[in-house]
Design a protein around this motif. Sequence first.
Motif, short mmCIF file in Angstrom:
data_model
loop_
_atom_site.label_atom_id
_atom_site.label_comp_id
_atom_site.label_asym_id
_atom_site.label_seq_id
_atom_site.Cartn_x
_atom_site.Cartn_y
_atom_site.Cartn_z
N GLU A 45 36.24 31.68 35.11
CA GLU A 45 36.52 31.25 33.71
C GLU A 45 36.96 32.40 32.98
OE1 GLU A 45 34.52 29.49 29.66
OE2 GLU A 45 33.20 29.70 31.49
N GLY A 46 38.08 32.30 32.40
CA GLY A 46 38.67 33.43 31.70
C GLY A 46 39.73 34.06 32.18
N GLU A 47 39.63 34.09 33.63
CA GLU A 47 40.66 34.88 34.41
C GLU A 47 41.98 34.29 34.48
OE1 GLU A 47 41.77 37.69 35.94
OE2 GLU A 47 39.67 37.88 36.83
N SER A 48 42.85 35.05 34.84
CA SER A 48 44.14 34.62 34.79
C SER A 48 44.84 34.90 35.95
CB SER A 48 45.09 35.33 33.62
OG SER A 48 46.49 34.91 33.50
N TYR A 49 45.75 34.07 36.54
CA TYR A 49 46.14 33.92 38.06
C TYR A 49 47.61 34.09 38.01
CZ TYR A 49 41.27 33.37 38.77
OH TYR A 49 39.79 33.45 38.85
N THR A 50 48.24 34.28 38.93
CA THR A 50 49.73 34.19 39.06
C THR A 50 50.05 33.25 40.43
OG1 THR A 50 50.08 36.08 40.51
CG2 THR A 50 50.11 36.39 38.15
N ALA A 51 49.18 33.18 41.29
CA ALA A 51 49.36 32.50 42.58
C ALA A 51 48.09 31.78 43.05
CB ALA A 51 50.03 33.19 43.76
N VAL A 63 45.51 34.93 43.43
CA VAL A 63 45.95 36.50 42.87
C VAL A 63 45.78 36.41 41.49
CG1 VAL A 63 47.99 38.15 42.87
CG2 VAL A 63 47.73 36.56 44.73
N ARG A 64 45.10 37.53 40.91
CA ARG A 64 44.70 37.71 39.51
C ARG A 64 45.97 38.46 38.99
NH1 ARG A 64 40.25 40.47 42.50
NH2 ARG A 64 38.49 39.18 42.36
N ALA A 65 46.31 38.18 37.66
CA ALA A 65 47.36 38.47 37.09
C ALA A 65 47.23 40.10 36.72
CB ALA A 65 47.59 37.55 35.66
N ASP A 66 46.11 40.42 36.45
CA ASP A 66 46.06 41.80 35.73
C ASP A 66 46.66 42.80 36.87
OD1 ASP A 66 43.60 41.46 37.27
OD2 ASP A 66 42.33 41.84 35.64
N ALA A 88 40.58 44.39 49.41
CA ALA A 88 39.80 43.86 48.19
C ALA A 88 40.60 44.42 46.88
CB ALA A 88 38.19 44.33 47.93
N THR A 89 41.15 45.60 47.00
CA THR A 89 41.92 46.29 45.85
C THR A 89 43.38 46.51 46.01
OG1 THR A 89 41.32 48.35 46.81
CG2 THR A 89 39.66 47.38 45.19
N GLU A 90 43.84 45.83 47.32
CA GLU A 90 45.30 45.96 47.46
C GLU A 90 45.97 44.98 46.53
OE1 GLU A 90 47.05 48.19 49.28
OE2 GLU A 90 45.31 49.46 49.45
N PRO A 91 47.26 45.26 45.99
CA PRO A 91 47.97 44.35 45.40
C PRO A 91 48.71 43.51 46.32
CG PRO A 91 48.33 46.66 44.47
CD PRO A 91 47.54 46.69 45.59
N ILE A 92 48.66 42.31 46.06
CA ILE A 92 49.21 41.16 47.13
C ILE A 92 50.93 40.96 46.79
CG2 ILE A 92 48.85 39.30 48.23
CD1 ILE A 92 46.62 41.17 49.07
N ARG A 93 51.47 40.80 47.83
CA ARG A 93 53.01 40.43 47.60
C ARG A 93 53.13 38.98 47.83
NH1 ARG A 93 57.33 43.91 50.46
NH2 ARG A 93 56.21 45.60 49.14
#
Length: 547
Positions: A45-51, A63-66, A88-93
């Motif tokens: 809840e309250g999290e923003s996602y892009t995929a 995938v978290r937006a932030d 866990a902390t890697e940006p995902i393409r």
Amino acid sequence: MGTVALVAGALGVAPGAVAAVPVPAERGGAIVQVEETQTQVLGTEGESYTAISTPYSHGAYAVRADDRTLERINSNGSASYDIPPELATEPIRSLDSSSNRVAVLTDDGLPHVWGPVAAFVTAANAGMASTTLLGGTGDPAEATQITVAGTYLVGVLLADGRVGVFSRMAGSVDLYRVLDAATLPEKVVQIEGFGAALVLRLENGGVLIWDSGGTSGTDPQGTITVPASPELAGRPSGPADKLLDIQVNNDPIGDRFVVGVTEAGKVYAESLQNGTPYPESGLPAVGDREGKAVEAAVVPGNAGVGVFLVRTDQNKLYLYSNNLTVLPGWQAEVDGLDLTGKEVVSVTGGTSFQLILADEVIPPLAVDADPTIASSGDLASPKVGDTLTGTPATFNATEGVTLTNQWLADGAEIEDATGTTFTLTSAQVDKDITFRTTAVRDPESIEATSDPVGPVKEPVVVTPPIPGPTPECLAANAAASAAQAALGASQAKVAKAKAKFKKAKKAHKPAKKVKKLKKKFKKAKKAQKAAAATSAIAASQATAACS
């Protein structure tokens, strides 16, 4: 299901099933899952996602937006599907998942696969990270999109448009290969997996289907099939209306379909089971579609049936199917979505539809065109008495926007001059005039001002020249002057004759001489009378000729 490809900074990332243009992180939003019988919100809840990947029994991956890191959502708790600690902390393409595998690309362009089939996962990671796969013959190439298909196939799209694949054949024989130019002479820009095959969207806007041969296949390059539909076919030069995005449902329970949208905003589909094409005209929709299609997703309705969810550029959602009887349940869920204040930025399919709903973004007020001024006189040299007409500025929005106009002299507001016309007065002499439009959409306010006109001048008063006398006037004046001179001469003769007559009479000159002088006097008087009449006539004629 459709593979998800994300924006990776300035890198050229191939569009995935999220949208023809990958969704940037700042347009993330909440995930809503739509099924035939219910709609639910997924994720924190309250999290923003892009995929998001399609949810299975082991959950889904978003995938978290932030920070573009992964989150496992709707999980059944199975540890074999946990996100590896090193990721866990890697940006995902890019990410994708199936019923027993998860695969991602990190920002370094390398693939990572995990799941319960340990031997397959180990072999896939070892092979797909090798230069043999990613470079073909030892020349490393970066991957931009990843997809998983069936149980034994993983594919990656390489930055140069080639496709790398890993598959496990009969007898646990692992094949790592890059599809060569003989197999794929066209450049590939998007890959989607199903079963033991890949659907490839080409740079020319068409589609090819590559089949690995499954676990029993022996051809390292597999086989290529051209879709039956001319709207999807990828050879030799692609369709006239190019595809911008494709999605595939990777669900073995129902029929598999590929669905795509085109540059013209149309929707086309084809059954991957039997090759039956479905042009847009053959996909009956519920209701009239508002706007052009920009993205489409697919789920299987039942045997031989596909359900297609279409997003348009007007933030509308529409359902299509090759069989209308399967739509009512889905339609109720889609129609029940409250999109107030929300923008649909992504639709994906699979076993269900997943939507990403971002908060509606209202762009700040901006000027589209500055005000302009026209004049009833010479705009380059405005003068008192000229009427100026102002054309108000236009802005990037009209809804909820209030516009006001104002005339200014040397930047100072002219009292009560708020219309679109203004007549210049002496108060504006030597000043520059501008026309300003102000747009207000609370709490925003923005102004736009025209180029200056001026300085204002007093009008020049021109005295017309006095016309000279006409030839007739000159002649009449000359005649009048001559008559006046003649009158004066006759008057002098009268006076002289009168004086001589009186002197002779007083001196008692002889009567004969006095009589003679008297006669001359009378004659002079008669001549004077005639001269006076002639002068009066000449004067009257001169007045008439010179009027």
